[in-house]
Design an enzyme around this catalytic site. Structure first.
Site, short mmCIF file in Angstrom:
data_model
loop_
_atom_site.label_atom_id
_atom_site.label_comp_id
_atom_site.label_asym_id
_atom_site.label_seq_id
_atom_site.Cartn_x
_atom_site.Cartn_y
_atom_site.Cartn_z
N SER A 128 -0.78 -11.51 43.07
CA SER A 128 -0.20 -12.48 41.19
C SER A 128 -0.51 -12.73 40.39
O SER A 128 -1.86 -13.50 40.31
CB SER A 128 1.46 -13.26 42.46
N TYR A 153 4.47 -21.72 45.50
CA TYR A 153 3.99 -19.90 45.94
C TYR A 153 2.40 -19.66 45.50
O TYR A 153 2.23 -19.40 45.65
CB TYR A 153 4.86 -19.80 44.96
N LYS A 157 -1.32 -18.11 47.25
CA LYS A 157 -1.33 -16.65 46.19
C LYS A 157 -3.63 -16.79 46.45
O LYS A 157 -3.87 -16.17 46.89
CB LYS A 157 -1.11 -15.85 45.38
N1 UFG Z 1 14.23 -15.75 32.67
C1 UFG Z 1 15.17 -15.93 31.33
N2 UFG Z 1 16.30 -16.46 32.62
C2 UFG Z 1 16.79 -16.11 33.16
C3 UFG Z 1 15.64 -15.60 33.96
C4 UFG Z 1 14.24 -15.54 33.47
O1 UFG Z 1 15.40 -16.36 30.36
O2 UFG Z 1 17.68 -16.08 33.91
C5 UFG Z 1 13.10 -15.72 32.01
C6 UFG Z 1 12.19 -16.63 32.15
O3 UFG Z 1 12.03 -18.03 31.58
C7 UFG Z 1 10.84 -15.78 31.66
C8 UFG Z 1 11.25 -13.78 32.06
O4 UFG Z 1 12.29 -14.21 32.06
O5 UFG Z 1 10.15 -15.79 30.37
C9 UFG Z 1 10.39 -13.87 32.89
O6 UFG Z 1 10.86 -14.75 34.09
P1 UFG Z 1 10.84 -14.13 36.04
O7 UFG Z 1 11.72 -15.30 36.70
O8 UFG Z 1 11.90 -13.20 36.13
O9 UFG Z 1 9.20 -14.10 36.31
P2 UFG Z 1 8.85 -15.19 36.18
O10 UFG Z 1 7.52 -14.67 35.66
O11 UFG Z 1 8.63 -16.86 36.02
O12 UFG Z 1 8.14 -14.90 37.62
C10 UFG Z 1 7.62 -13.57 38.21
C11 UFG Z 1 7.80 -13.33 39.59
C12 UFG Z 1 7.02 -14.47 40.39
C13 UFG Z 1 5.68 -14.18 39.96
C14 UFG Z 1 5.32 -14.46 38.22
C15 UFG Z 1 4.10 -14.21 38.53
O13 UFG Z 1 9.41 -14.15 39.66
O14 UFG Z 1 7.13 -14.41 42.01
O15 UFG Z 1 6.52 -13.46 38.17
O16 UFG Z 1 3.46 -13.29 39.51
F1 UFG Z 1 5.10 -15.61 40.39
#
Ligand code: UFG
Length: 345
Positions: A128, A153, A157
């Site tokens: 990741s 988590y 990785k």
């Molecule tokens: N976000 C919102 N509202 C929500 C959910 C997310 O604004 O309800 C924003 C988050 O703040 C972030 C973006 O959308 O800026 C993406 O968030 P995600 O939760 O979809 O994804 P992340 O980048 O936080 O995490 C993902 C995976 C993890 C992994 C990570 C990096 O969920 O498993 O990418 O690999 F670790």
């Protein structure tokens, strides 16, 4: 020529199921092992409807080495492994670190342990972009520094990448391709398979599509005061089918000895950063469906901005993430509509 059998762990999950489809389309016989902890048997029907073939399926946990040994003896001739089986919720991992270290690391150790006696030639590992933490510079290349993990988590990785490297350096007679995914989104264009998280979605796209469907009242945008053009966080959203296709290329590369390297690492992203607010706009314009949303405070642990430099994968694997974000958003919406049609969501 008949292709070698591939073991896909976690093959009924989100990325796993899309990869099984691409493997079968490329002629590889597949056996899936999954404990169904975050997926369901119905996914096998979706895979069969798309490809015309039902993959072999074993319901078992990869932390159970005896179950894996039995699988290798019941399904001889496995030459490649793609390891998707892992727990993947960042927040949950902070609450349940033992579960995360046990699931993610024991699964990998068991697989590595059984590869040599079963004459398996290579393993593809799902890593990741989380290993880069908050990068000093974007886009990140495979040489960008690995930052201290911010969750158990993320740590699994990083440790997994180190375990694979140590095992290969100890003289193991197999290869490994480590794939560092950015943010996988969307669904198969047939809408037969897609992402189906249990409970309230933690990730942006499933929350967004459920809000668009009226299942959730409004989407919370976590922060608009970041140092980005519109103040919301930036990610590299990659289409899940594009991502799946990279796994088929990685498997071929290992099985056909196309590389002299025993271990290779690739970023899998589009090379484009998209903010949360831009993504909402793209979804709305691509589908014509509104997403009620409001700005709330930052989410703890979020990275401000990260996107990939995918040139290494482009050049060496001959792979690019070709889908447009508009098509990817339409596929996510079609999947959500299919879930509604089936009375699931
Ligand atoms: N976000 C919102 N509202 C929500 C959910 C997310 O604004 O309800 C924003 C988050 O703040 C972030 C973006 O959308 O800026 C993406 O968030 P995600 O939760 O979809 O994804 P992340 O980048 O936080 O995490 C993902 C995976 C993890 C992994 C990570 C990096 O969920 O498993 O990418 O690999 F670790």
């Amino acid at each position: 020529m008949k292709k070698d059998r591939i073991l896909v762990t976690g093959g009924t999950g989100y990325i796993g199921s899309h990869t099984v489809v691409e493997l079968q389309n490329a002629g590889y016989p597949v056996v899936i092992i999954d404990n169904l902890s975050n997926s369901s048997r119905d996914v096998l029907d979706g895979i069969e409807r798309i490809t015309g073939q039902r993959p072999d399926f074993v319901e078992a946990d990869c932390t159970d080495i005896n179950a894996l040994k039995k699988l290798f003896s019941d399904y001889p001739g496995i030459k490649g492994i793609i390891n998707f089986a892992a727990s993947k919720a960042v927040g949950e991992s902070v609450q349940k670190p033992i579960l995360y270290y046990r699931n993610n690391l024991n699964t990998l150790l068991n697989l590595l342990d059984l590869m040599t006696p079963n004459d398996v030639k290579g393993i593809v590992f799902s890593s990741s972009c989380t290993v880069y933490g908050e990068p000093d510079e974007n886009p990140v290349t495979e040489q960008s520094p690995i930052k201290k993990a911010t969750s158990p988590y993320g740590n699994t990785k990083q440790i997994s990448e180190e375990i694979i490297t140590d095992v290969i350096n100890s003289g193991a007679p197999f290869k490994s391709v480590i794939l560092r995914y950015f943010n996988p989104v969307g669904a198969h264009p047939s809408a037969e398979i897609g992402e189906l998280p249990n409970g309230v979605p933690q990730n942006l796209i499933p929350y967004l599509t459920q809000t668009a469907m009226g299942i959730r009242k409004e989407l919370s945008v976590f922060g608009d005061d970041y140092d980005t053009p519109d103040g919301s966080c930036i990610r590299d959203y990659i289409n899940v089918v594009d991502l799946a296709k990279a796994h088929v290329i990685a498997v071929q590369r290992m099985l056909e000895d196309k590389s002299d390297e025993q271990i290779e690492i690739f970023n899998l992203g589009t090379g484009r950063g998209t903010s949360v607010l831009e993504l909402i706009n793209t979804f709305e314009s691509a589908t014509g469906v509104k997403v009620p949303h409001k700005i709330v405070g930052r989410r703890e642990g979020d990275i401000e901005k990260v996107w990939a430099n995918p040139e290494h994968a482009n050049k060496v694997l001959g792979w690019t993430a070709g889908s447009t974000l508009e098509d990817t958003m339409r596929s996510a919406w079609a999947w959500q509509c299919k879930l509604r049609e089936r009375g699931i969501m």
